[in-house]
Enzyme design. Sequence first.
Site, PDB file in Angstrom:
ATOM      1  N   HIS A 285      51.956  39.354  33.762  1.00 43.49           N
ATOM      2  CA  HIS A 285      50.880  39.397  34.765  1.00 43.49           C
ATOM      3  C   HIS A 285      49.594  38.790  34.180  1.00 43.49           C
ATOM      4  O   HIS A 285      48.937  37.970  34.811  1.00 43.49           O
ATOM      5  CB  HIS A 285      50.666  40.851  35.206  1.00 43.49           C
ATOM      6  CG  HIS A 285      49.439  41.055  36.035  1.00 43.49           C
ATOM      7  ND1 HIS A 285      49.467  41.117  37.405  1.00 43.49           N
ATOM      8  CD2 HIS A 285      48.137  41.194  35.689  1.00 43.49           C
ATOM      9  CE1 HIS A 285      48.240  41.277  37.867  1.00 43.49           C
ATOM     10  NE2 HIS A 285      47.401  41.337  36.848  1.00 43.49           N
ATOM     11  N   GLU A 286      49.280  39.179  32.949  1.00 38.01           N
ATOM     12  CA  GLU A 286      48.077  38.632  32.297  1.00 38.01           C
ATOM     13  C   GLU A 286      48.198  37.119  32.106  1.00 38.01           C
ATOM     14  O   GLU A 286      47.239  36.374  32.306  1.00 38.01           O
ATOM     15  CB  GLU A 286      47.836  39.306  30.938  1.00 38.01           C
ATOM     16  CG  GLU A 286      47.519  40.802  31.023  1.00 38.01           C
ATOM     17  CD  GLU A 286      46.287  41.087  31.863  1.00 38.01           C
ATOM     18  OE1 GLU A 286      45.321  40.304  31.781  1.00 38.01           O
ATOM     19  OE2 GLU A 286      46.290  42.065  32.620  1.00 38.01           O
ATOM     20  N   HIS A 289      47.353  35.189  35.142  1.00 38.06           N
ATOM     21  CA  HIS A 289      45.923  34.902  35.345  1.00 38.06           C
ATOM     22  C   HIS A 289      45.537  33.599  34.647  1.00 38.06           C
ATOM     23  O   HIS A 289      44.749  32.820  35.161  1.00 38.06           O
ATOM     24  CB  HIS A 289      45.065  36.040  34.781  1.00 38.06           C
ATOM     25  CG  HIS A 289      45.008  37.227  35.688  1.00 38.06           C
ATOM     26  ND1 HIS A 289      44.660  37.134  37.007  1.00 38.06           N
ATOM     27  CD2 HIS A 289      45.238  38.549  35.463  1.00 38.06           C
ATOM     28  CE1 HIS A 289      44.689  38.339  37.558  1.00 38.06           C
ATOM     29  NE2 HIS A 289      45.041  39.216  36.641  1.00 38.06           N
ATOM     30  N   GLU A 367      44.889  38.852  41.771  1.00 40.58           N
ATOM     31  CA  GLU A 367      45.848  39.863  41.306  1.00 40.58           C
ATOM     32  C   GLU A 367      47.214  39.648  41.942  1.00 40.58           C
ATOM     33  O   GLU A 367      48.246  39.740  41.273  1.00 40.58           O
ATOM     34  CB  GLU A 367      45.348  41.276  41.601  1.00 40.58           C
ATOM     35  CG  GLU A 367      44.101  41.683  40.821  1.00 40.58           C
ATOM     36  CD  GLU A 367      44.253  41.497  39.318  1.00 40.58           C
ATOM     37  OE1 GLU A 367      45.365  41.699  38.784  1.00 40.58           O
ATOM     38  OE2 GLU A 367      43.255  41.141  38.660  1.00 40.58           O
TER      39      GLU A 367
HETATM   40 ZN   LIG Z   1      45.318  41.290  36.777  1.00 43.25          ZN
END
Ligand SMILES: [Zn+2]
Length: 429
Positions: A285-286, A289, A367
């Site tokens: 997930h990071e 980004h 997100e």
């Molecule tokens: Zn995030």
Amino acid sequence: MTDSLFSASFLLTSLFAAVLCLSLVLRYWLSSRQIRHVAQHRNTVPAAFADTISLAAHQKAADYTLAKVRLGLFEMALGAALLLGWTLLGGLSALNQALIPFTAHGMGQQLALLVGFVAISGVIDLPLSWYQTFVLEQRFGFNKMTFRLWLADLLKSSLIGALIGLPIAALILWMMAATGKLWWLWAWLFWMGFNLLLLVVYPTLIAPLFNKFAPLEDETLKARVTALMQRCGFSAKGLFVMDGSKRSAHANAYFTGFGAAKRVVFYDTLLAKLSAPEVDAVLAHELGHFKHKHIIKRIVSMFALSLAGFALLGYLTRQVWFYTGLGVQPNLSSANDALALLLFMLVMPVFSFFIAPLFAQLSRRHEFEADAYAVRQTSAQDLSTALLKLYEDNASTLTPDPLYVRFYYSHPAASERLARMQAIAPAVH
Ligand SMILES: [Zn+2]
């Protein structure tokens, strides 16, 4: 005062008072909606989470959320009173006048005003910060700090703040006085340079003053994480474990730094709670980004916004009504730059509050994109269980008020995130 100055000044006072009232009413209304919504859903775990979250955990999250929103309401009232005290009721003007006999004209006087303001505000904030850590966080079992550590943190951050902040402030004040009408452009360039430098210096030099960063030693996890990063086309300088448990039971992971200073940091609290595949999913997930360039986008929009802010400040510093309209008697025989900086920093948030939902919306979209990336690289199942564990451990409510979410939340509500993940998962596997 001339008539036109008087009316411009009066207009600013009225506008400021009206916008402040409006924002207080709006914030109060949103908070009461959140309180009502969370309290109403306190006794039933939402169907989508019934298998994974116990009623006790759900109720703890509700109580924690309610306690935080209530403290927020108190902070809002205190903040508004202080803001009025500093501005329209003449606090900043009085502080400025009180310092004059003790300081030479020029830089000394300006810095003394900044330091005086920061010191007074800091002292007023102390009881709240203490309450938050030792009463609120303590009551829900999150606080791991001793009073001694809290005090050491406070001293350390004040010292670092002074060591970095004073030269920066002096330089900006010097630019305001010495570089003519376009000072705001130079000051903006300098400020942006400083912020970029901080991105490199913070993770490598400042954060280690507060926490220990040990290289990740768990070989199995390290192999997994390295494989994931290679799969995603990433190189980071290092994988670190931070002793977050020293201060709080809240868990987290982040990706930080720039270029060669890039690093992945896992809180020890996160590694203790998640399985290896779940850690993978959180890291993916990071990485999402980064892949979607969210960090760069955020930095660019921050640069653009602060350019607008500096330009506006450049204009306002030359308007007498800017000072008088906000309750300050400008100095006649010396510079007003420090006064202008403080007034701007005090008053600006009242106005920018109304564009905050736009940024929250953008952040929530990011997100979702990062979640989608993680689902493609790892699995929806692992990311969902990881998220739910984090929600449970951080006692984040699963039933926030939808409108409150729209206004404030930088992350979408858990139910929305899980629904999106499930929706894209079948397309992948
Ligand atoms: Zn995030």
